[in-house]
Scaffold this active site. Structure first.
Site, PDB file in Angstrom:
ATOM      1  N   GLY A 133      -8.992   5.713   1.755  1.00  0.00           N
ATOM      2  CA  GLY A 133      -9.554   6.242   2.919  1.00  0.00           C
ATOM      3  C   GLY A 133     -11.086   5.997   3.233  1.00  0.00           C
ATOM      4  O   GLY A 133     -11.949   6.751   3.521  1.00  0.00           O
ATOM      5  N   THR A 145     -12.371   4.563   5.772  1.00  0.00           N
ATOM      6  CA  THR A 145     -12.834   4.933   7.114  1.00  0.00           C
ATOM      7  C   THR A 145     -13.943   6.181   7.064  1.00  0.00           C
ATOM      8  O   THR A 145     -13.495   7.069   6.766  1.00  0.00           O
ATOM      9  CB  THR A 145     -11.787   4.900   7.930  1.00  0.00           C
ATOM     10  N   GLY A 200      -7.570   8.168   7.480  1.00  0.00           N
ATOM     11  CA  GLY A 200      -7.858   8.650   8.835  1.00  0.00           C
ATOM     12  C   GLY A 200      -9.252   9.087   8.970  1.00  0.00           C
ATOM     13  O   GLY A 200     -10.263   8.902   8.156  1.00  0.00           O
ATOM     14  N   ASP A 258       0.892  -1.201   0.116  1.00  0.00           N
ATOM     15  CA  ASP A 258       0.054  -0.085   0.209  1.00  0.00           C
ATOM     16  C   ASP A 258       0.907   1.300  -0.090  1.00  0.00           C
ATOM     17  O   ASP A 258       1.680   1.528   0.998  1.00  0.00           O
ATOM     18  CB  ASP A 258      -0.819  -0.071   1.256  1.00  0.00           C
ATOM     19  N   HIS A 259       0.594   2.178  -0.923  1.00  0.00           N
ATOM     20  CA  HIS A 259       1.395   3.382  -0.893  1.00  0.00           C
ATOM     21  C   HIS A 259       2.908   3.219  -1.220  1.00  0.00           C
ATOM     22  O   HIS A 259       3.521   4.124  -0.249  1.00  0.00           O
ATOM     23  CB  HIS A 259       1.021   4.284   0.010  1.00  0.00           C
ATOM     24  N   ASP A 265       2.756   4.832  -5.567  1.00  0.00           N
ATOM     25  CA  ASP A 265       2.318   5.939  -5.284  1.00  0.00           C
ATOM     26  C   ASP A 265       3.200   7.381  -5.503  1.00  0.00           C
ATOM     27  O   ASP A 265       4.022   7.666  -4.764  1.00  0.00           O
ATOM     28  CB  ASP A 265       1.890   6.120  -3.809  1.00  0.00           C
ATOM     29  N   ASN A 310      -8.497   0.890   6.905  1.00  0.00           N
ATOM     30  CA  ASN A 310      -7.447   0.712   7.859  1.00  0.00           C
ATOM     31  C   ASN A 310      -7.865   1.163   9.155  1.00  0.00           C
ATOM     32  O   ASN A 310      -7.851   0.371  10.075  1.00  0.00           O
ATOM     33  CB  ASN A 310      -5.989   1.528   7.313  1.00  0.00           C
ATOM     34  N   THR A 311      -8.051   2.464   9.105  1.00  0.00           N
ATOM     35  CA  THR A 311      -8.368   3.227  10.591  1.00  0.00           C
ATOM     36  C   THR A 311      -9.283   2.623  11.202  1.00  0.00           C
ATOM     37  O   THR A 311      -9.524   2.170  12.764  1.00  0.00           O
ATOM     38  CB  THR A 311      -8.536   4.631  10.319  1.00  0.00           C
ATOM     39  N   GLU A 321      -1.637   5.809  -8.083  1.00  0.00           N
ATOM     40  CA  GLU A 321      -2.527   7.027  -7.658  1.00  0.00           C
ATOM     41  C   GLU A 321      -2.200   8.374  -8.400  1.00  0.00           C
ATOM     42  O   GLU A 321      -1.237   8.716  -8.825  1.00  0.00           O
ATOM     43  CB  GLU A 321      -2.013   7.317  -6.270  1.00  0.00           C
TER      44      GLU A 321
END
Ligand code: 13P
Length: 282
Positions: free
Chosen positions: A208, A210, A180, A84-85, A106, A231-232, A136
């Site tokens: 993103g 979340t 986040g 990831d990234h 990324d 993730n978060t 991305e």
């Protein structure tokens, strides 16, 4: 079975649903997600950020751990192990050489020409080894791995150029989502999302995940999103359950009990996301 992301994302595109990408942080995280996804009999993408890779010891540790879990837990679903990234060619190469089946490069902070050059370099290395690549464009803001950045939205013409020039397998266009927690309601550019998916064959990725309300997740899937990164939300679910356990069991010091007290919360969150992202599969 460890697979790249090609087939599972194309199936998702055909079926108008999204494959969940869950970031993993340790053995328990990977184990709980795999057990739940096996129970639900759905494919999954396990995402590993550079920070999480460093935390766990390195790409070889992670590949060994995930392969071991697949074998010892008799996992039969398709599992994609994805960086990831990734921020450099070297990171992606290291992961591919260790046995990752998919990488994200990324280069979204770079000008378009440089993003294309770096992404292309990764695609050439990855594709010759059967590994898929996500790129991305625009820039996803918010905080991940303690790195905070501001967002800028992707443009349709730039998405078309990037995909045409690089031959990537999936595209993450930044369209207002952040890593986040959101301040207020997320403001996603669904119009551009739809236009991008109508102009391009490659599956689209929403970072993103979340904090995006259900109705917006459904709208994003109907606008062509086929992979959603979470993730978060799993971290918060785990944290809340473990905090409660510690408060109620102040004398419990066995790490298996402490860490494991978050198992149910993680599994419930995974199931909730599968029901929301993949309901067309059920
Ligand atoms: P969240 O932490 O906001 O769920 O984002 C995850 C993500 O996009 C990982 O790339």
């Amino acid at each position: 079975m460890l697979v790249n992301s090609k087939e599972i994302l194309l199936e998702a595109k055909k079926g108008h649903y999204a494959i969940p990408h869950f970031n993993i942080n340790n053995l328990e995280w990977a184990k709980y997600i795999l057990e739940e996804m096996e129970h639900l009999q759905k494919p999954v993408i396990l995402g590993v950020s550079e920070g999480a890779c460093k935390y766990m010891g390195g790409f070889d540790v992670i590949v060994g751990m995930v392969k071991g879990l697949l074998k010892d837990l008799s996992i039969t679903i398709p599992v994609c192990l994805h960086v990831d990234h990734g921020t450099s060619f070297e990171t992606c190469k290291k992961a591919i050489d260790a046995g990752f089946t998919s990488v994200m490069i990324d280069a979204s902070k770079l000008p378009l020409e440089e993003n294309i050059r770096l992404t292309k370099e990764v695609v050439e290395y990855a594709h010759s080894r059967g590994v898929t690549v996500e790129a991305e464009i625009g820039h996803i803001g918010g905080s991940e791995d303690n790195i905070t950045s501001t967002s800028s939205n992707a443009r349709l013409d730039e998405c078309i150029t990037l995909v045409k020039e690089t031959n990537i397998d999936s595209l993450a266009p930044a369209l207002g989502s952040v890593h986040g927690l959101y301040k207020g309601e997320p403001n996603l550019d669904f119009k551009t999302m739809k236009e991008i998916s109508e102009h391009l064959e490659v599956p689209l990725v929403l970072h993103g995940g979340t904090g995006i309300p259900e109705y917006q997740i459904k709208e994003a899937i109907s606008c062509g999103i086929n992979k959603i990164n979470i993730n978060t939300e799993l971290q918060i679910a785990w944290h809340d359950a473990v905090s409660k356990f510690i408060a109620e069991n102040p004398n419990s010091y066995d790490p298996r009990k402490v860490i494991g007290s978050g198992e149910k919360a993680i599994k419930e969150k995974v199931e909730e996301k599968v029901n929301l992202f993949m309901n067309r599969l059920s």
